[in-house]
Design an enzyme around this catalytic site. Sequence first.
Site, PDB file in Angstrom:
ATOM      1  CG  LEU A 192     -22.255  -9.884  15.557  1.00  0.00           C
ATOM      2  CD1 LEU A 192     -21.980 -10.475  16.936  1.00  0.00           C
ATOM      3  CD2 LEU A 192     -23.742 -10.003  15.222  1.00  0.00           C
TER       4      LEU A 192
ATOM      5  CB  THR B 212      -6.085  -5.027   7.043  1.00  0.00           C
ATOM      6  OG1 THR B 212      -5.750  -5.626   5.786  1.00  0.00           O
ATOM      7  CG2 THR B 212      -7.583  -5.111   7.253  1.00  0.00           C
TER       8      THR B 212
ATOM      9  CB  ILE C  35     -16.127  -8.485  10.590  1.00  0.00           C
ATOM     10  CG1 ILE C  35     -14.647  -8.496  10.978  1.00  0.00           C
ATOM     11  CG2 ILE C  35     -16.358  -7.578   9.381  1.00  0.00           C
ATOM     12  CD1 ILE C  35     -13.741  -9.122   9.929  1.00  0.00           C
TER      13      ILE C  35
ATOM     14  N   GLY D 231     -22.931 -13.974   8.241  1.00  0.00           N
ATOM     15  CA  GLY D 231     -21.911 -14.237   9.250  1.00  0.00           C
ATOM     16  C   GLY D 231     -22.112 -13.398  10.484  1.00  0.00           C
ATOM     17  CB  ALA D 232     -23.653 -14.004  13.614  1.00  0.00           C
ATOM     18  N   GLY D 233     -20.069 -13.130  13.203  1.00  0.00           N
ATOM     19  CA  GLY D 233     -18.859 -12.939  13.983  1.00  0.00           C
ATOM     20  C   GLY D 233     -18.650 -11.472  14.292  1.00  0.00           C
TER      21      GLY D 233
ATOM     22  NE  ARG E  35      -4.197  -1.372   2.391  1.00  0.00           N
ATOM     23  CZ  ARG E  35      -4.279  -2.560   2.988  1.00  0.00           C
ATOM     24  NH1 ARG E  35      -3.236  -3.022   3.650  1.00  0.00           N
ATOM     25  NH2 ARG E  35      -5.391  -3.266   2.931  1.00  0.00           N
TER      26      ARG E  35
ATOM     27  CG  HIS F 210     -18.355   4.164  44.873  1.00  0.00           C
ATOM     28  ND1 HIS F 210     -19.196   3.243  44.289  1.00  0.00           N
ATOM     29  CD2 HIS F 210     -19.141   5.109  45.453  1.00  0.00           C
ATOM     30  CE1 HIS F 210     -20.455   3.612  44.521  1.00  0.00           C
ATOM     31  NE2 HIS F 210     -20.451   4.745  45.225  1.00  0.00           N
TER      32      HIS F 210
ATOM     33  CG  ASP G 204      -4.354 -11.507  10.776  1.00  0.00           C
ATOM     34  OD1 ASP G 204      -4.214 -11.558  12.018  1.00  0.00           O
ATOM     35  OD2 ASP G 204      -5.122 -10.712  10.214  1.00  0.00           O
TER      36      ASP G 204
END
Length: 473
Positions: A190, A44, A188, A184-186, A38, A451, A318
């Site tokens: 979601l 990425t 990314i 896909g419900a991973g 790039r 607190h 990765d």
Amino acid sequence: MSDEETYDVIVIGAGPGGYVAAIRSAQLGQKVAIVEKRATLGGTCLNIGCIPSKALLDSSEFFARTKHEGSEHGIVSTGLELDLPAMHTRKDAVVHKLVSGVSTLMKKNKIAVHTGTAHLEEPGRVTVTAEDGSTSTISATNIIIASGSVPQELPFMPFDGSRVVSSTEALAFDSVPEKLVVVGAGAIGLELGSVWARLGAQVDVVEILPEILAGWDPQTAKSLRRELSKQGLNFHLKTKVTGVNTSKKQGVTLEAQDTDGNAVSFEADKVLVAVGRRPYAEGLRLGQAGVELEEDGTRIKIDDRFRTSASGVYAIGDVVRGPMLAHKAEDEGMAVAEIIAGSGGGHVNYDAVPNVVYTWPEVASVGHSEDALKKEGRDYRKGQFPFAANGRALAMGASAGFVKILADAHTDRVLGADILGPYASDLISEIVSVVEFGGSSEDIARTVHAHPTLPEAVREAALAVDNRSIHGA
């Protein structure tokens, strides 16, 4: 050969793993070069992943909370409008600032940047092909491959960049889709589904598995699905995608089968395919250099010192085993640099690598899940505390979720934790530190927490491991 530039370390890929490996190597006295295809550094994550997605998540959350929750806080807004181009401009500015920062770090650490596509001529030699086709060859005693990953396509519905898109395009829609289908419900799927649902899209999430967030704690995943459903995401579980029809001039039809094998279809303006990512090693000519792959044929095979089968060639991030997480790659980048320099250290504790999904509420985990411990037959104790009983969460209007801590039944050593709730990505760090140091739930329970704060929920969960939560029901 004499005209080649020679370095101690060449890093291929300037994402979080690569640029961190380069910086740490330079800090340790190495002469370093980094090769990036790039025009901008950061990989990425900074360019089309972690950073722009979080910018959109924050902006869309700001919009949605103002629209839907402002009146609860006594803030009455009229004529609230979305300016999507301005939202993208802000996102792009954040990205630009960070990628420019990486370039500055390269200069500060005297790291040579070579822009182009890399391939391995042989161990110790890398050819870089620039965009104009010109080539140059550089050499080094050690080469670190950190080439990252790319979105995974489904073979029967490839990305077309317009109606069937990857996360890259979903970060830059020029208008809010009326109907968006997410496959896909991973993490990314979601996260980006949440962005566009907040901005007004009807979002349907299609998942082949019986629950979202495969591999996560089932209680956490189910609870998050319940919260996201309240926000307008429609989940279709146990539903298998079979194809896509883009024959119409506008829109797209996603074809699928439900749990009983019945054909179902979803009409949409856009289909986001978010079924995961695959390691990226195209053009590297790994075989030519003697770099072997794992049995699955996609990831580079390494030993416990990040060495590949080729002498002097290492790999991280990765493109090797383990979760595809930017911070995992960063830690491996520091570790491999220290191993190469012989400076000591060079270790990654994979049990202490947190995982996060940046929806609202967020979810975060570290170590072993309760489900995994049950399957292992491990004796453990559990402490859990709801944010509904935390003063700061109530004051924020963010009382959904809980903290769950798992500790060894005999030693009390913290084995894992799950957090579903506000700023879980930040809260998990305390538990990660305890896991890294081999600490116990008692260590957390005996630590004074300010607190009123959200971290008090972490302490209460630790107290609950020994059935002594103060504010628990």
